[in-house]
Scaffold this active site. Structure first.
Site, PDB file in Angstrom:
ATOM      1  N   ASP A 164       0.971  -4.788  -7.055  1.00  0.00           N
ATOM      2  CA  ASP A 164       1.281  -5.740  -5.996  1.00  0.00           C
ATOM      3  C   ASP A 164       2.114  -6.887  -6.558  1.00  0.00           C
ATOM      4  O   ASP A 164       2.034  -7.217  -7.756  1.00  0.00           O
ATOM      5  CB  ASP A 164       0.003  -6.315  -5.384  1.00  0.00           C
ATOM      6  N   LYS A 165       2.873  -7.530  -5.702  1.00  0.00           N
ATOM      7  CA  LYS A 165       3.721  -8.648  -6.116  1.00  0.00           C
ATOM      8  C   LYS A 165       2.945  -9.668  -6.945  1.00  0.00           C
ATOM      9  O   LYS A 165       3.417 -10.132  -7.981  1.00  0.00           O
ATOM     10  CB  LYS A 165       4.307  -9.327  -4.872  1.00  0.00           C
TER      11      LYS A 165
END
Length: 337
Positions: A164-165
């Protein structure tokens, strides 16, 4: 383990193109309306004549005045315009955000390991892995293309799994198509071992080891979230995470998580499902913290057998500063070494 310290060019902004330069780059399509599309709506006709572009993109081209016909004195700006058989339509194709996404963009990447076949990257918080709506540039993929132009020959620039970012940590990326195919097979066979450290603001209860096997699918009430689902009633996939409590007290717990499957948001969903949402993970019910501004999740260890040299590889990176600060504040400890 080693870090790549070779010099790489800094990202240099480029000047905006002049209008005539931009115009020269645009592709112009000249189309003749076939008989079977007589009196069809313009947007529907163009979808059939230029199928590589979405109807939504073509709709915007029409509304922005980039479509004209031989029989009209001005650009056609109504999608409901009815085309006529044998009419000549001119479309000036503007680049889409997606079409411009796969471009090199120089950035500093922390290379933990590299050889002729693959690289292991330490991804920082805030770096999106792959272009997608809302993040068409400045992704890891763009950085990989700038680092190694030959990555353009490999699907997704060799990216075989994602973080995830706002999750930090280790990722392996392929440098060749053969290596990518091998890594994809290894991940599917669970031969790539991924370990994470997670912090929850809630105290651990019960046995210090726990297996969570709960299927995960899209949350039907909030499409940006994933959720535990019943596969007999909802679409989803099986998911398995091993959890081991590293340290805990009344302020919360530090948990070692091992992925056995790789579902979207898997650790975040599983931890929340057993009453241990991650610190600062507002999407899944985690409490905010002045010391950390993203979900407290870090991919600290990655291990696999090299698909070509058959060498056993294992890499580990330390807890990042924001998570370490949260641990110190909560009185939790991560044993070093």
């Amino acid at each position: 383990m080693h870090s790549d310290t070779s010099d790489r060019p800094d990202h240099m902004p480029t000047a905006e193109p002049e209008p005539d330069e931009l115009a020269a780059e645009l592709e112009e399509r000249i189309l003749q309306i076939p008989t079977h599309l007589h009196r069809e709506r313009l947007d529907r006709a163009l979808v059939q004549l230029i199928p590589e572009f979405s109807r939504n993109h073509l709709k915007h081209l029409i509304e922005d005045g980039w479509v004209s016909s031989q029989s009209a004195l001005a650009p056609i700006t109504k999608v409901a315009y009815l085309v006529k058989a044998a009419d000549t339509i001119t479309v000036r194709l503007q680049p889409t955000a997606m079409s411009q996404a796969y471009v090199p963009q120089a950035m500093d990447l922390d290379i933990v390991y590299e050889d002729a076949h693959l690289r292991v990257i330490h991804k920082p918080v805030g770096l999106v892995v792959h272009p997608a709506p809302g993040n068409w540039s400045a992704t890891l993929l763009n950085g990989l293309l700038a680092l190694d132009p030959t990555c353009a020959q490999v699907p997704r620039a060799g990216i075989v799994h994602r973080l995830d970012k706002d999750t930090s940590g280790l990722m392996v990326v392929a440098r060749t198509r053969a290596c990518m195919d091998a890594l994809v097979r290894m991940i599917a066979a669970r031969e790539v071992h991924r370990d994470y450290l997670a912090i929850s603001q809630r105290p651990w209860r019960g046995d210090l080891q726990r297996e969570v096997e709960l299927s995960i699918g899209r949350d039907p009430r909030q499409r940006l979230r994933m959720a535990v689902v019943d596969l007999e009633r909802q679409p989803g996939k099986t998911a398995h995470t091993s959890l081991s409590c590293v340290d805990h007290n009344d302020n919360g717990c530090l948990v070692h998580c091992t992925l056995h499957t790789g579902r979207t948001h898997q650790i975040r969903v599983h931890m929340a499902a057993i009453g241990l949402p991650l610190l600062a993970d507002g999407l899944y019910g985690g409490a905010g913290s002045p010391l950390i501004h993203r979900q407290a999740l870090h991919a600290f260890r990655l291990g696999f057998t090299h698909p070509f040299t058959e060498e056993s590889l294992e890499f580990e990176v330390p807890v990042p500063a924001d998570m370490q600060g949260a641990l110190d504040d909560m009185g939790l400890h991560y044993p070093l070494g």
